[in-house]
Design a protein around this motif. Structure first.
Motif, PDB file in Angstrom:
ATOM      1  N   LEU A  48      28.674  -8.658 -57.492  1.00  0.00           N
ATOM      2  CA  LEU A  48      29.858  -8.666 -58.347  1.00  0.00           C
ATOM      3  C   LEU A  48      29.963 -10.001 -59.085  1.00  0.00           C
ATOM      4  O   LEU A  48      29.663 -11.056 -58.529  1.00  0.00           O
ATOM      5  CB  LEU A  48      31.128  -8.444 -57.525  1.00  0.00           C
ATOM      6  N   VAL A  49      30.391  -9.953 -60.328  1.00  0.00           N
ATOM      7  CA  VAL A  49      30.503 -11.156 -61.154  1.00  0.00           C
ATOM      8  C   VAL A  49      31.658 -12.002 -60.648  1.00  0.00           C
ATOM      9  O   VAL A  49      32.812 -11.572 -60.654  1.00  0.00           O
ATOM     10  CB  VAL A  49      30.720 -10.773 -62.635  1.00  0.00           C
ATOM     11  N   GLU A  50      31.362 -13.207 -60.193  1.00  0.00           N
ATOM     12  CA  GLU A  50      32.378 -14.064 -59.584  1.00  0.00           C
ATOM     13  C   GLU A  50      33.332 -14.669 -60.600  1.00  0.00           C
ATOM     14  O   GLU A  50      34.393 -15.150 -60.222  1.00  0.00           O
ATOM     15  CB  GLU A  50      31.708 -15.190 -58.793  1.00  0.00           C
ATOM     16  N   GLU A  51      32.980 -14.677 -61.876  1.00  0.00           N
ATOM     17  CA  GLU A  51      33.849 -15.263 -62.889  1.00  0.00           C
ATOM     18  C   GLU A  51      35.077 -14.395 -63.169  1.00  0.00           C
ATOM     19  O   GLU A  51      36.003 -14.838 -63.825  1.00  0.00           O
ATOM     20  CB  GLU A  51      33.077 -15.497 -64.202  1.00  0.00           C
ATOM     21  N   ASN A  52      35.070 -13.171 -62.704  1.00  0.00           N
ATOM     22  CA  ASN A  52      36.202 -12.276 -62.875  1.00  0.00           C
ATOM     23  C   ASN A  52      37.354 -12.790 -62.006  1.00  0.00           C
ATOM     24  O   ASN A  52      37.175 -13.010 -60.802  1.00  0.00           O
ATOM     25  CB  ASN A  52      35.784 -10.869 -62.448  1.00  0.00           C
ATOM     26  N   PRO A  53      38.554 -12.985 -62.556  1.00  0.00           N
ATOM     27  CA  PRO A  53      39.667 -13.523 -61.760  1.00  0.00           C
ATOM     28  C   PRO A  53      40.038 -12.636 -60.567  1.00  0.00           C
ATOM     29  O   PRO A  53      40.422 -13.140 -59.515  1.00  0.00           O
ATOM     30  CB  PRO A  53      40.834 -13.603 -62.743  1.00  0.00           C
ATOM     31  N   THR A  54      39.894 -11.334 -60.725  1.00  0.00           N
ATOM     32  CA  THR A  54      40.189 -10.421 -59.622  1.00  0.00           C
ATOM     33  C   THR A  54      39.228 -10.654 -58.466  1.00  0.00           C
ATOM     34  O   THR A  54      39.634 -10.709 -57.309  1.00  0.00           O
ATOM     35  CB  THR A  54      40.106  -8.957 -60.101  1.00  0.00           C
ATOM     36  N   VAL A  55      37.952 -10.815 -58.786  1.00  0.00           N
ATOM     37  CA  VAL A  55      36.940 -11.060 -57.752  1.00  0.00           C
ATOM     38  C   VAL A  55      37.169 -12.433 -57.121  1.00  0.00           C
ATOM     39  O   VAL A  55      37.029 -12.595 -55.910  1.00  0.00           O
ATOM     40  CB  VAL A  55      35.515 -10.926 -58.332  1.00  0.00           C
ATOM     41  N   GLN A  56      37.559 -13.425 -57.921  1.00  0.00           N
ATOM     42  CA  GLN A  56      37.842 -14.760 -57.384  1.00  0.00           C
ATOM     43  C   GLN A  56      38.936 -14.694 -56.329  1.00  0.00           C
ATOM     44  O   GLN A  56      38.817 -15.305 -55.261  1.00  0.00           O
ATOM     45  CB  GLN A  56      38.273 -15.703 -58.513  1.00  0.00           C
ATOM     46  N   ARG A  57      40.014 -13.977 -56.640  1.00  0.00           N
ATOM     47  CA  ARG A  57      41.110 -13.869 -55.666  1.00  0.00           C
ATOM     48  C   ARG A  57      40.673 -13.075 -54.437  1.00  0.00           C
ATOM     49  O   ARG A  57      41.077 -13.397 -53.315  1.00  0.00           O
ATOM     50  CB  ARG A  57      42.321 -13.230 -56.323  1.00  0.00           C
ATOM     51  N   ALA A  58      39.830 -12.053 -54.631  1.00  0.00           N
ATOM     52  CA  ALA A  58      39.334 -11.272 -53.499  1.00  0.00           C
ATOM     53  C   ALA A  58      38.418 -12.118 -52.613  1.00  0.00           C
ATOM     54  O   ALA A  58      38.467 -11.998 -51.380  1.00  0.00           O
ATOM     55  CB  ALA A  58      38.589 -10.035 -53.998  1.00  0.00           C
ATOM     56  N   LEU A  59      37.616 -12.983 -53.211  1.00  0.00           N
ATOM     57  CA  LEU A  59      36.747 -13.863 -52.416  1.00  0.00           C
ATOM     58  C   LEU A  59      37.566 -14.797 -51.538  1.00  0.00           C
ATOM     59  O   LEU A  59      37.149 -15.139 -50.428  1.00  0.00           O
ATOM     60  CB  LEU A  59      35.831 -14.679 -53.334  1.00  0.00           C
ATOM     61  N   GLY A  60      38.719 -15.196 -52.014  1.00  0.00           N
ATOM     62  CA  GLY A  60      39.598 -16.054 -51.223  1.00  0.00           C
ATOM     63  C   GLY A  60      40.191 -15.353 -50.013  1.00  0.00           C
ATOM     64  O   GLY A  60      40.688 -16.009 -49.105  1.00  0.00           O
ATOM     65  N   ARG A  61      40.127 -14.048 -49.986  1.00  0.00           N
ATOM     66  CA  ARG A  61      40.688 -13.275 -48.870  1.00  0.00           C
ATOM     67  C   ARG A  61      39.661 -12.928 -47.797  1.00  0.00           C
ATOM     68  O   ARG A  61      40.007 -12.320 -46.786  1.00  0.00           O
ATOM     69  CB  ARG A  61      41.307 -11.980 -49.400  1.00  0.00           C
ATOM     70  N   LEU A  62      38.412 -13.292 -48.019  1.00  0.00           N
ATOM     71  CA  LEU A  62      37.389 -13.012 -47.010  1.00  0.00           C
ATOM     72  C   LEU A  62      37.631 -13.866 -45.769  1.00  0.00           C
ATOM     73  O   LEU A  62      38.171 -14.975 -45.857  1.00  0.00           O
ATOM     74  CB  LEU A  62      36.000 -13.310 -47.566  1.00  0.00           C
ATOM     75  N   THR A  63      37.195 -13.350 -44.632  1.00  0.00           N
ATOM     76  CA  THR A  63      37.273 -14.131 -43.402  1.00  0.00           C
ATOM     77  C   THR A  63      36.258 -15.275 -43.485  1.00  0.00           C
ATOM     78  O   THR A  63      35.307 -15.210 -44.273  1.00  0.00           O
ATOM     79  CB  THR A  63      36.954 -13.259 -42.170  1.00  0.00           C
ATOM     80  N   PRO A  64      36.433 -16.317 -42.683  1.00  0.00           N
ATOM     81  CA  PRO A  64      35.439 -17.414 -42.710  1.00  0.00           C
ATOM     82  C   PRO A  64      34.017 -16.922 -42.420  1.00  0.00           C
ATOM     83  O   PRO A  64      33.056 -17.400 -43.028  1.00  0.00           O
ATOM     84  CB  PRO A  64      35.929 -18.363 -41.626  1.00  0.00           C
ATOM     85  N   ARG A  65      33.871 -15.965 -41.538  1.00  0.00           N
ATOM     86  CA  ARG A  65      32.546 -15.431 -41.216  1.00  0.00           C
ATOM     87  C   ARG A  65      31.935 -14.708 -42.423  1.00  0.00           C
ATOM     88  O   ARG A  65      30.745 -14.876 -42.727  1.00  0.00           O
ATOM     89  CB  ARG A  65      32.640 -14.487 -40.007  1.00  0.00           C
ATOM     90  N   GLU A  66      32.743 -13.879 -43.099  1.00  0.00           N
ATOM     91  CA  GLU A  66      32.246 -13.172 -44.281  1.00  0.00           C
ATOM     92  C   GLU A  66      31.869 -14.153 -45.389  1.00  0.00           C
ATOM     93  O   GLU A  66      30.868 -13.967 -46.077  1.00  0.00           O
ATOM     94  CB  GLU A  66      33.294 -12.185 -44.802  1.00  0.00           C
ATOM     95  N   THR A  67      32.673 -15.203 -45.549  1.00  0.00           N
ATOM     96  CA  THR A  67      32.385 -16.222 -46.559  1.00  0.00           C
ATOM     97  C   THR A  67      31.080 -16.940 -46.235  1.00  0.00           C
ATOM     98  O   THR A  67      30.249 -17.163 -47.124  1.00  0.00           O
ATOM     99  CB  THR A  67      33.536 -17.236 -46.634  1.00  0.00           C
ATOM    100  N   TYR A  68      30.877 -17.289 -44.971  1.00  0.00           N
ATOM    101  CA  TYR A  68      29.641 -17.963 -44.560  1.00  0.00           C
ATOM    102  C   TYR A  68      28.439 -17.040 -44.776  1.00  0.00           C
ATOM    103  O   TYR A  68      27.405 -17.473 -45.304  1.00  0.00           O
ATOM    104  CB  TYR A  68      29.725 -18.386 -43.091  1.00  0.00           C
ATOM    105  N   ASP A  69      28.558 -15.786 -44.347  1.00  0.00           N
ATOM    106  CA  ASP A  69      27.448 -14.842 -44.502  1.00  0.00           C
ATOM    107  C   ASP A  69      27.087 -14.646 -45.968  1.00  0.00           C
ATOM    108  O   ASP A  69      25.911 -14.584 -46.328  1.00  0.00           O
ATOM    109  CB  ASP A  69      27.794 -13.489 -43.865  1.00  0.00           C
ATOM    110  N   ARG A  70      28.103 -14.560 -46.828  1.00  0.00           N
ATOM    111  CA  ARG A  70      27.857 -14.396 -48.260  1.00  0.00           C
ATOM    112  C   ARG A  70      27.126 -15.616 -48.816  1.00  0.00           C
ATOM    113  O   ARG A  70      26.139 -15.478 -49.545  1.00  0.00           O
ATOM    114  CB  ARG A  70      29.174 -14.179 -48.992  1.00  0.00           C
ATOM    115  N   ALA A  71      27.589 -16.798 -48.476  1.00  0.00           N
ATOM    116  CA  ALA A  71      26.946 -18.026 -48.962  1.00  0.00           C
ATOM    117  C   ALA A  71      25.499 -18.105 -48.454  1.00  0.00           C
ATOM    118  O   ALA A  71      24.602 -18.517 -49.201  1.00  0.00           O
ATOM    119  CB  ALA A  71      27.736 -19.244 -48.515  1.00  0.00           C
ATOM    120  N   TYR A  72      25.274 -17.705 -47.201  1.00  0.00           N
ATOM    121  CA  TYR A  72      23.925 -17.725 -46.642  1.00  0.00           C
ATOM    122  C   TYR A  72      23.020 -16.756 -47.396  1.00  0.00           C
ATOM    123  O   TYR A  72      21.876 -17.101 -47.733  1.00  0.00           O
ATOM    124  CB  TYR A  72      23.965 -17.372 -45.153  1.00  0.00           C
ATOM    125  N   ARG A  73      23.523 -15.546 -47.679  1.00  0.00           N
ATOM    126  CA  ARG A  73      22.708 -14.575 -48.422  1.00  0.00           C
ATOM    127  C   ARG A  73      22.378 -15.094 -49.818  1.00  0.00           C
ATOM    128  O   ARG A  73      21.243 -14.934 -50.288  1.00  0.00           O
ATOM    129  CB  ARG A  73      23.431 -13.225 -48.516  1.00  0.00           C
TER     130      ARG A  73
END
Length: 127
Positions: A48-73
């Motif tokens: 998903l395109v991260e520059e989209n404001p909707t996606v930006q706000r959704a990324l902020g709602r991820l759990t710390p584990r999901e955020t870490y896994d995404r960054a690792y991928r």
């Protein structure tokens, strides 16, 4: 947005019909394999395109584990891209692991935006 992963989807309709699902499922599997994002360890929502404001706000709602896994991928796929080779076969994302982890958050943010827009247009009259 008329096209893309955040647009209107026919998936619920296709999944509700067993006959239609039987015809569309092989095509969907072929497309997922042809796009090769799983060979680099991505999940579909990582695209998903991260520059989209909707996606930006959704990324902020991820759990710390999901955020870490995404960054690792993302980091692992970037490294594989620099090497001009996909990951080893045992590191590919398996179809059963490719779940929509970000889509529910994106849908919630979009619903909240729609509700906010609806309430922002309410006209209050004094009697």
């Amino acid at each position: 947005m008329p096209f893309g992963p955040l647009s209107v989807s026919l998936a619920p309709y296709v999944q509700s019909s067993k006959t239609l699902l039987k015809w569309v499922q092989p095509l969907a599997n072929w497309y997922a394999n042809a796009s090769r994002y799983r060979q680099y360890g991505f999940k579909y929502d990582d695209l998903l395109v991260e520059e989209n404001p909707t996606v930006q706000r959704a990324l902020g709602r991820l759990t710390p584990r999901e955020t870490y896994d995404r960054a690792y991928r993302l980091k692992r796929a970037s490294h594989a891209s620099v090497l001009h080779a996909p990951l080893a076969k045992d590191q590919w994302t398996k179809p059963e692991e490719d779940v929509r982890y970000l889509a529910p958050h994106v849908n919630n943010v979009a619903a909240e935006d729609a509700e906010r827009a609806k309430w922002d247009n309410v006209i209050v009259k004094k009697h």
